[in-house]
Design a protein around this motif. Structure first.
Motif, PDB file in Angstrom:
ATOM      1  N   GLU A 171      10.518 -44.756 -14.126  1.00 28.75           N
ATOM      2  CA  GLU A 171       9.053 -44.057 -14.616  1.00 28.75           C
ATOM      3  C   GLU A 171       8.297 -44.298 -13.302  1.00 28.75           C
ATOM      4  N   GLN A 226      11.469 -49.716 -13.577  1.00 30.30           N
ATOM      5  CA  GLN A 226      12.602 -49.325 -14.633  1.00 30.30           C
ATOM      6  C   GLN A 226      12.487 -50.634 -15.514  1.00 30.30           C
ATOM      7  N   GLU A 278       3.418 -55.564 -20.218  1.00 30.76           N
ATOM      8  CA  GLU A 278       4.445 -54.294 -20.454  1.00 30.76           C
ATOM      9  C   GLU A 278       4.438 -53.742 -18.944  1.00 30.76           C
ATOM     10  N   LYS A 336      14.953 -48.800 -20.452  1.00 31.53           N
ATOM     11  CA  LYS A 336      14.227 -47.418 -20.279  1.00 31.53           C
ATOM     12  C   LYS A 336      14.448 -46.671 -19.021  1.00 31.53           C
ATOM     13  N   GLU A 337      13.919 -45.486 -19.109  1.00 29.63           N
ATOM     14  CA  GLU A 337      14.273 -44.487 -17.932  1.00 29.63           C
ATOM     15  C   GLU A 337      13.373 -45.070 -16.752  1.00 29.63           C
TER      16      GLU A 337
END
Length: 124
Positions: free
Chosen positions: A46, A39, A89, A43-44
């Motif tokens: 994932e 996470q 990322e 953001k959610e």
């Protein structure tokens, strides 16, 4: 009851590697699928990777396929996430989770035990 404790996070440069570990307590570890989620801020949570109870089947998010490898040691009650060729990322808090089922799963709701998370930061 399963308790999960992650370790191995840290700061690494882009292109580098880290190996996350998740130590599990409880007698049901070897009967459960295990997963890694992450996470990032804002953001959610994932899916990253999952593995079935025997370690014979693994599943990966497209974003990490070919770079990350999930594995487990049912004697040591530990699951690992080897992360290579890290990218900025990939920066997130990484969570280990124990599935309700024998198989791994892509879905958050299929997991009923979670670790506290470990921070991974990849600098460019």
């Amino acid at each position: 009851q399963v308790q999960l404790v992650e370790s191995g996070g840290g700061l690494v440069q882009a292109g580098g590697s880290l190996r996350l570990s998740c130590a599990a307590s409880g007698r049901t570890f070897s009967s459960r699928g295990m997963g890694w989620f992450r996470q990032a801020p804002g953001k959610e949570r994932e899916f990253v990777a999952a593995i079935n109870r025997s370690g014979g089947s693994t599943y990966y998010a497209d974003s990490v396929k070919g770079r990350f490898t999930i594995s487990r040691d049912n004697v040591k009650n530990t699951v690992f996430l080897q992360m290579n060729s890290l990218k900025p990322e990939d920066t997130a808090v990484y969570y280990c989770a124990a599935s309700k089922y024998y198989s791994g799963s892509y879905y958050v709701n299929d997991y009923n035990y979670w670790g506290q998370g470990t921070q991974v930061t990849v600098s460019s």
